[in-house]
Write a protein that holds these residues in place. Sequence first.
Motif, PDB file in Angstrom:
ATOM      1  N   UNK A   1       0.814  -1.211   0.000  1.00  0.00           N
ATOM      2  CA  UNK A   1       0.000   0.000   0.000  1.00  0.00           C
ATOM      3  C   UNK A   1       0.848   1.260   0.000  1.00  0.00           C
ATOM      4  N   UNK A   2       2.026   1.206   0.608  1.00  0.00           N
ATOM      5  CA  UNK A   2       2.848   2.402   0.707  1.00  0.00           C
ATOM      6  C   UNK A   2       3.800   2.554  -0.478  1.00  0.00           C
ATOM      7  N   UNK A   3       3.763   1.607  -1.414  1.00  0.00           N
ATOM      8  CA  UNK A   3       4.670   1.684  -2.565  1.00  0.00           C
ATOM      9  C   UNK A   3       4.300   2.838  -3.485  1.00  0.00           C
ATOM     10  N   UNK A   4       3.005   2.978  -3.778  1.00  0.00           N
ATOM     11  CA  UNK A   4       2.634   4.007  -4.750  1.00  0.00           C
ATOM     12  C   UNK A   4       1.467   4.880  -4.298  1.00  0.00           C
ATOM     13  N   UNK A   5       1.397   5.167  -2.990  1.00  0.00           N
ATOM     14  CA  UNK A   5       0.371   6.103  -2.552  1.00  0.00           C
ATOM     15  C   UNK A   5       0.666   7.469  -3.178  1.00  0.00           C
ATOM     16  N   UNK A   6      -0.358   8.265  -3.345  1.00  0.00           N
ATOM     17  CA  UNK A   6      -0.144   9.593  -3.931  1.00  0.00           C
ATOM     18  C   UNK A   6      -0.736  10.659  -3.018  1.00  0.00           C
ATOM     19  N   UNK A   7      -0.032  11.762  -2.907  1.00  0.00           N
ATOM     20  CA  UNK A   7      -0.519  12.889  -2.122  1.00  0.00           C
ATOM     21  C   UNK A   7      -1.184  13.871  -3.075  1.00  0.00           C
ATOM     22  N   UNK A   8      -2.449  14.116  -2.840  1.00  0.00           N
ATOM     23  CA  UNK A   8      -3.232  14.975  -3.722  1.00  0.00           C
ATOM     24  C   UNK A   8      -3.131  16.444  -3.309  1.00  0.00           C
ATOM     25  N   UNK A   9      -2.944  16.673  -2.013  1.00  0.00           N
ATOM     26  CA  UNK A   9      -3.011  18.051  -1.514  1.00  0.00           C
ATOM     27  C   UNK A   9      -2.375  18.113  -0.129  1.00  0.00           C
ATOM     28  N   UNK A  10      -1.942  19.330   0.254  1.00  0.00           N
ATOM     29  CA  UNK A  10      -1.537  19.582   1.632  1.00  0.00           C
ATOM     30  C   UNK A  10      -0.050  19.757   1.846  1.00  0.00           C
ATOM     31  N   UNK A  11       0.295  19.950   3.111  1.00  0.00           N
ATOM     32  CA  UNK A  11       1.694  20.110   3.507  1.00  0.00           C
ATOM     33  C   UNK A  11       2.499  18.871   3.131  1.00  0.00           C
ATOM     34  N   UNK A  12       3.804  19.041   3.079  1.00  0.00           N
ATOM     35  CA  UNK A  12       4.670  17.911   2.778  1.00  0.00           C
ATOM     36  C   UNK A  12       4.499  16.841   3.842  1.00  0.00           C
ATOM     37  N   UNK A  13       4.412  15.600   3.397  1.00  0.00           N
ATOM     38  CA  UNK A  13       4.169  14.485   4.306  1.00  0.00           C
ATOM     39  C   UNK A  13       5.399  14.255   5.184  1.00  0.00           C
ATOM     40  N   UNK A  14       5.170  13.809   6.419  1.00  0.00           N
ATOM     41  CA  UNK A  14       6.268  13.649   7.370  1.00  0.00           C
ATOM     42  C   UNK A  14       6.543  12.181   7.682  1.00  0.00           C
ATOM     43  N   UNK A  15       7.625  11.949   8.355  1.00  0.00           N
ATOM     44  CA  UNK A  15       8.038  10.619   8.814  1.00  0.00           C
ATOM     45  C   UNK A  15       6.932   9.970   9.636  1.00  0.00           C
ATOM     46  N   UNK A  16       6.433  10.711  10.639  1.00  0.00           N
ATOM     47  CA  UNK A  16       5.388  10.170  11.507  1.00  0.00           C
ATOM     48  C   UNK A  16       4.078   9.968  10.757  1.00  0.00           C
ATOM     49  N   UNK A  17       3.779  10.854   9.795  1.00  0.00           N
ATOM     50  CA  UNK A  17       2.588  10.673   8.961  1.00  0.00           C
ATOM     51  C   UNK A  17       2.616   9.326   8.260  1.00  0.00           C
ATOM     52  N   UNK A  18       3.760   8.992   7.670  1.00  0.00           N
ATOM     53  CA  UNK A  18       3.872   7.748   6.899  1.00  0.00           C
ATOM     54  C   UNK A  18       3.655   6.533   7.797  1.00  0.00           C
ATOM     55  N   UNK A  19       4.226   6.557   8.984  1.00  0.00           N
ATOM     56  CA  UNK A  19       4.028   5.434   9.909  1.00  0.00           C
ATOM     57  C   UNK A  19       2.553   5.299  10.284  1.00  0.00           C
TER      58      UNK A  19
END
Length: 512
Positions: A234-252
């Motif tokens: 699931x985390x191989x090709x997730x895409x961010x559509x909008x918002x602040x840059x994603x963080x380390x803790x966000x990904x976990x």
Amino acid sequence: MKRALISVYKKNKELLDFSFFLKKKKYEIISTGGTYEFLKKNGLYPINISDVTSFSEILDGRIKSIHPNIYAGILANRSINKHLESIKNNNIKLIDIVLINFYPFNEKKSNKSIKMKSLLEFIDIGGPSLIRAAAKNFHYVTPIIDSNDYESVKKEINYNGFTSLILRQKLAGKAFNFTSNYDYIISKYFLKLKVEKFPKKINLFYEKKMNLPYGENPHQKASFYVDNINKKGSMYNFSQIHGKKISFNNIRDIDIAWKIVNQFYKPTCCIIKHSTPCGVACGNNNVEAFKKAYSADHISSFGGIAAFNTKISYELAIKINNLFLEVIIGPSYDDDSLSILKSKKNLRIISINNPISNKMDYVQVDGGLLVQESDYSNKNDNYKIVTKRNFSNQEIKSIFFAQKVVKFVKSNAIVVASGMQTVGISGGQTNRIWAARQAISRALELKKNKKKLVLVSDAFFPFKDIIDEVANSKLIYAILQPGGSIRDSESINACNNYGIAMAFTGKRYFKH
């Protein structure tokens, strides 16, 4: 005159432009079969490698570059007179640049229609040997394995007339990193055929997807890497559509939230805070699921991450937009829902479509790696009723809903549920009775129209004190736990005295 050896599988405009650059800088270009024809067709007239080796390609191209006239030209140490004399006496010319890319074994192995005998032809032998030779002799030779490095090489040749030692050393490191990864892909393919879960040696290769603003804390640098070999998860090709840059803790947190909701077929919402679920619920639609998950612990949900296993609707977006959440995750979004959610500049909107693919878990320790089979599963486990009273049908549904949540709560973990909604979650305690008291207390605070509740534990009860706490709640009448304590009989007898149903699964779900 300087020489460059170019032998590639991928032939494109970038390669052509770089080759013309080398010609302009007075480099002689040596090429193998297909590359030779490509460059010649496009107006370059390289030297055919057969003219250098005085030996034609044989074995359907398996042998074409493996020859002393090539390897001596690459490997000669130009600070050793004996090497230079040997080169001169054998009428061999030095090679200054080696540009290689390999047969695409990884891409081809994904094609199920290609049989193993045909797939073997995509195991490159000459390419890795040539680039390793160039990388070994980086003091004098420029190894190029990545087209992204063309510009750096061109810039230095334009400025100095040659590449710097610093750049050549960097390119050598990239070359060895690439060849080791290439060999690992092939090794893993053959070991997988033998179903070798725990090979004698482990090589883990990931490709950097993005740099992150920081790690767990602002003073820690971090990046995010993906498994570019299996290209799954699931985390191989997730895409961010909008918002602040994603963080380390966000990904976990995204990883955990997505795993939880994907265990369920009904519309489900999971809200995560600090890698811990604070509310999980199923509903007839995702709006109902969200309302139930959020109300399960609206305080902890503040600034959390919400995941859904169904398309994000306009009605749901309206509900979400009234609250402060860091991240929204879903498989897809209505156009109208996106227009609503994007009104919040910082809200990270994530789309994930890949299913969960975890088969193995890896945990790094100082100087080592722990490897185990993944505990992820969306199937209900077997259980054995150990009390006089049995579960009702409704309790069974609620019990196994809660069990799918408890796997993702830090041990000691207790989950109390009302129907298909968590109403009390506690974990990370060093004492199981503390966790039980906290989860039960939270459940009683909610007072969900006095419905009967169920309780699930990730591990056995060492004492009957937890049963006493359950009984005191006067709302919990069904318990699921692994069993296996030397005092199991005390807990069973206590349940019988209180009229509580309890079952053992024989399987614990520790999460550390």
